[in-house]
Enzyme design. Structure first.
Site, PDB file in Angstrom:
ATOM      1  N   THR A 223       0.887  -1.137  -0.421  1.00  0.00           N
ATOM      2  CA  THR A 223      -0.434  -0.015   0.253  1.00  0.00           C
ATOM      3  C   THR A 223       1.114   1.172  -0.085  1.00  0.00           C
ATOM      4  O   THR A 223       2.044   1.021   0.796  1.00  0.00           O
ATOM      5  CB  THR A 223      -0.575   0.091   1.003  1.00  0.00           C
ATOM      6  OG1 THR A 223      -1.692  -1.041   1.553  1.00  0.00           O
ATOM      7  CG2 THR A 223      -1.510   1.459   0.960  1.00  0.00           C
ATOM      8  N   ARG A 251     -13.677  -8.132  -0.787  1.00  0.00           N
ATOM      9  CA  ARG A 251     -12.733  -8.032   0.590  1.00  0.00           C
ATOM     10  C   ARG A 251     -12.649  -6.596   0.546  1.00  0.00           C
ATOM     11  O   ARG A 251     -11.973  -6.235  -1.047  1.00  0.00           O
ATOM     12  CB  ARG A 251     -11.443  -9.094   0.234  1.00  0.00           C
ATOM     13  CG  ARG A 251     -10.810  -8.899   0.854  1.00  0.00           C
ATOM     14  CD  ARG A 251      -9.389  -8.021   0.755  1.00  0.00           C
ATOM     15  NE  ARG A 251      -8.274  -7.839   1.520  1.00  0.00           N
ATOM     16  CZ  ARG A 251      -7.002  -7.084   1.621  1.00  0.00           C
ATOM     17  NH1 ARG A 251      -6.704  -6.354   0.973  1.00  0.00           N
ATOM     18  NH2 ARG A 251      -6.104  -7.096   2.688  1.00  0.00           N
ATOM     19  N   VAL A 252     -11.915  -6.150   1.847  1.00  0.00           N
ATOM     20  CA  VAL A 252     -11.228  -4.452   1.926  1.00  0.00           C
ATOM     21  C   VAL A 252     -10.636  -4.630   3.057  1.00  0.00           C
ATOM     22  O   VAL A 252     -11.043  -5.599   3.870  1.00  0.00           O
ATOM     23  CB  VAL A 252     -12.783  -3.715   2.105  1.00  0.00           C
ATOM     24  CG1 VAL A 252     -12.246  -2.060   2.604  1.00  0.00           C
ATOM     25  CG2 VAL A 252     -13.602  -3.575   0.735  1.00  0.00           C
ATOM     26  N   GLY A 253      -9.046  -4.357   2.872  1.00  0.00           N
ATOM     27  CA  GLY A 253      -7.958  -4.580   4.092  1.00  0.00           C
ATOM     28  C   GLY A 253      -8.498  -3.634   5.275  1.00  0.00           C
ATOM     29  O   GLY A 253      -9.466  -2.567   5.055  1.00  0.00           O
ATOM     30  N   ASP A 254      -6.982  -3.100   5.315  1.00  0.00           N
ATOM     31  CA  ASP A 254      -7.152  -2.326   6.583  1.00  0.00           C
ATOM     32  C   ASP A 254      -6.992  -0.401   5.173  1.00  0.00           C
ATOM     33  O   ASP A 254      -6.856   0.256   5.785  1.00  0.00           O
ATOM     34  CB  ASP A 254      -5.838  -2.142   7.267  1.00  0.00           C
ATOM     35  CG  ASP A 254      -4.964  -2.104   6.080  1.00  0.00           C
ATOM     36  OD1 ASP A 254      -5.048  -2.237   5.327  1.00  0.00           O
ATOM     37  OD2 ASP A 254      -3.038  -1.875   6.836  1.00  0.00           O
ATOM     38  N   THR A 274       1.418  -0.928   5.889  1.00  0.00           N
ATOM     39  CA  THR A 274       1.737  -1.844   4.547  1.00  0.00           C
ATOM     40  C   THR A 274       1.781  -3.479   5.569  1.00  0.00           C
ATOM     41  O   THR A 274       2.520  -3.611   6.359  1.00  0.00           O
ATOM     42  CB  THR A 274       2.369  -0.754   3.595  1.00  0.00           C
ATOM     43  OG1 THR A 274       1.964  -2.408   2.135  1.00  0.00           O
ATOM     44  CG2 THR A 274       4.269  -1.025   4.453  1.00  0.00           C
ATOM     45  N   GLY A 275       0.916  -4.023   4.590  1.00  0.00           N
ATOM     46  CA  GLY A 275       1.488  -5.573   4.736  1.00  0.00           C
ATOM     47  C   GLY A 275      -0.241  -5.993   4.837  1.00  0.00           C
ATOM     48  O   GLY A 275      -0.898  -5.742   3.647  1.00  0.00           O
ATOM     49  N   GLY A 277      -2.767  -6.763   5.726  1.00  0.00           N
ATOM     50  CA  GLY A 277      -4.520  -5.922   5.779  1.00  0.00           C
ATOM     51  C   GLY A 277      -5.682  -6.687   6.582  1.00  0.00           C
ATOM     52  O   GLY A 277      -6.086  -5.803   7.677  1.00  0.00           O
TER      53      GLY A 277
END
Ligand SMILES: *[C@@H]1O[C@H](CO)[C@@H](O)[C@H](O)[C@H]1NC(C)=O
Length: 427
Positions: A223, A251-254, A274-275, A277
């Site tokens: 990210t 899907r939605v991450g952080d 980043t990473g 999420g």
């Protein structure tokens, strides 16, 4: 409460504050901003943000310029269009912007057919009273507000990647406890009788998560998370990503979640992440309450030897005091109570997400390096395999990173550097 102790606490607390105050008035400080900090060596993005902020634009506008540059350049294939195909081969966009002065936030998630993530996020912040718009409705909003679209967000690269993945029986993927396990869907939940090795495995009983490293690496999980301090000293952050490669559609991450991927507060500083999420967005600062360095101070402060299994805390009015040993000194941090639960301190301040906690830690005088490390180690305790990184910057422009599971790099441009400088952080 032991009154004899209070002056001591106050003294130590103020000495923490004191070092910040010195920083505030120091000569070095005026040279520390404007400042641009970004995850990864996304140098062009940092340069774009720098041009804006050095030219007198606000932190918010500089964040838009910086993240936008990354979207156009398709940084690492994980920002902007043309990367990270989902299971259907489609690319979608998540982005967030936060103004650390007004605490306004705008974000879009799982946005289809529009490539300008950060600009869409800014439109949400600027022209709506909402915080987050998702999916096709986010696309419709963005297009109605003048962004180009609908456009095809796939590239020959992303389609090729996806075709190969299909040929490889859709491996690896993000499903668990389903059948089939080793081929493409449609998937069904395993019948509970089949789950004896799955849902209640020893792994789960031991509180250890499934390893997921095969799915998460520098080129499928980046990210851009960028923080800017402008000439006024105002702080803003932004993020942009096309999410995890081969994600389950929807899907939605952080990334678009304020406080999870990034957070800004002009009074304190900012941080970005980043990473993985899916993991990073689960962590609340007091989730574990396993600080070995915290001592429980009930009615009386016990200044005896620290022991890992004892936790001390003290309540004075609306403040909770925590002591920890650093460099053989007992150092206190003070938290203002927003929510107080019966099980103090276990569930205290359940309202804060991880990166907010980094900002919180800095508010209390913790240096960015410790604050970032602290946030990461809290996740690593529960998810030893997780891959992620945090970069934090305080309002004086002091920055630091922390990471787990991979080597992390972040970029900085400030008046004291000639060009973008890249810092490497080892796990
Ligand atoms: C979108 O672009 C990709 C890659 O160029 C192409 O394979 C695909 O057919 C396009 N989709 C549509 C609906 O035009």
């Amino acid at each position: 409460m032991a009154n004899r102790i209070l002056p001591f606490i106050t003294l130590v607390f103020f000495s923490t504050l004191f070092s910040m105050v010195i920083g505030d008035d120091g000569v070095a400080i005026s040279k520390q901003y404007p400042l641009v900090v970004s995850t990864w060596p996304f140098k062009e993005a940092v340069r774009a943000a720098w041009r804006a902020v050095d030219g007198g634009h606000s932190a918010v506008d500089a964040v838009v310029e910086g993240c936008s540059a990354c979207e156009e350049l398709r940084c690492d294939g994980t920002v902007g269009p043309g990367g990270s195909p989902d299971e259907n081969g489609e690319t979608t966009i998540d982005a967030l912007i936060m103004n650390g002065v007004t605490m306004e936030v705008g974000a879009v998630a799982a946005m289809r057919f529009v490539k300008d993530g950060i600009r869409a996020a800014k439109l949400v912040m600027q022209h709506t009273k909402h915080t987050l718009l998702v999916g096709e409705k986010a696309s419709a909003f963005s297009i109605s507000m003048g962004l180009p679209g609908p456009s095809n967000l796939s590239s020959s690269d992303s389609i090729m990647k996806w075709s190969k993945w299909k040929e490889n029986n859709c491996q690896p993927n993000f499903w668990k406890d389903v059948v089939p396990l080793d081929s493409c869907g449609p998937y069904h939940a395993k019948a509970s009788m089949d789950v004896k090795d799955g849902g209640c495995s020893t792994r789960n009983l031991m509180g250890v998560a499934e390893p997921r490293s095969s799915l998460v690496g520098p080129h499928n999980h980046d990210t851009i998370s960028m923080a800017v301090i402008d000439k006024m000293g105002h702080v803003a952050v932004g993020t942009s990503t096309n999410g995890a490669t081969y994600k389950i559609p929807g899907r939605v991450g952080d990334g678009p979640i304020a406080g999870s991927s990034a957070y800004a507060d002009t009074d304190v500083g900012a941080c970005g992440a980043t990473g993985d999420g899916d993991i990073m967005m689960r962590f609340l600062p007091w989730y574990c309450n396993e600080y070995q360095s915290f001592y429980f101070l009930n009615d009386e402060v016990i200044l005896g030897k620290p022991s890992a299994d004892r936790k001390y805390a003290q309540l004075t009015g609306n403040f909770a005091w925590f002591g920890s040993i650093r460099n053989n000194k007992l150092v206190w941090v003070v938290y203002e109570l927003i929510l107080k639960f019966e099980t103090f301190p276990a569930n205290m301040r359940l309202v804060f997400l991880i990166h907010y906690q980094v900002v919180e830690s800095m508010r209390l005088g913790m240096e960015p390096r410790l604050a970032a490390k602290d946030a990461i180690s809290r996740i690593a305790r529960k998810f030893p395999d997780f891959v992620g990184a945090v970069v934090a910057v305080n309002k004086n422009g002091v920055h630091a990173g922390a990471c787990h599971g991979w080597t992390f790099e972040y970029s900085v441009r400030s008046p004291v550097t000639v060009d973008v400088e890249v810092f490497t952080v080892l796990p």
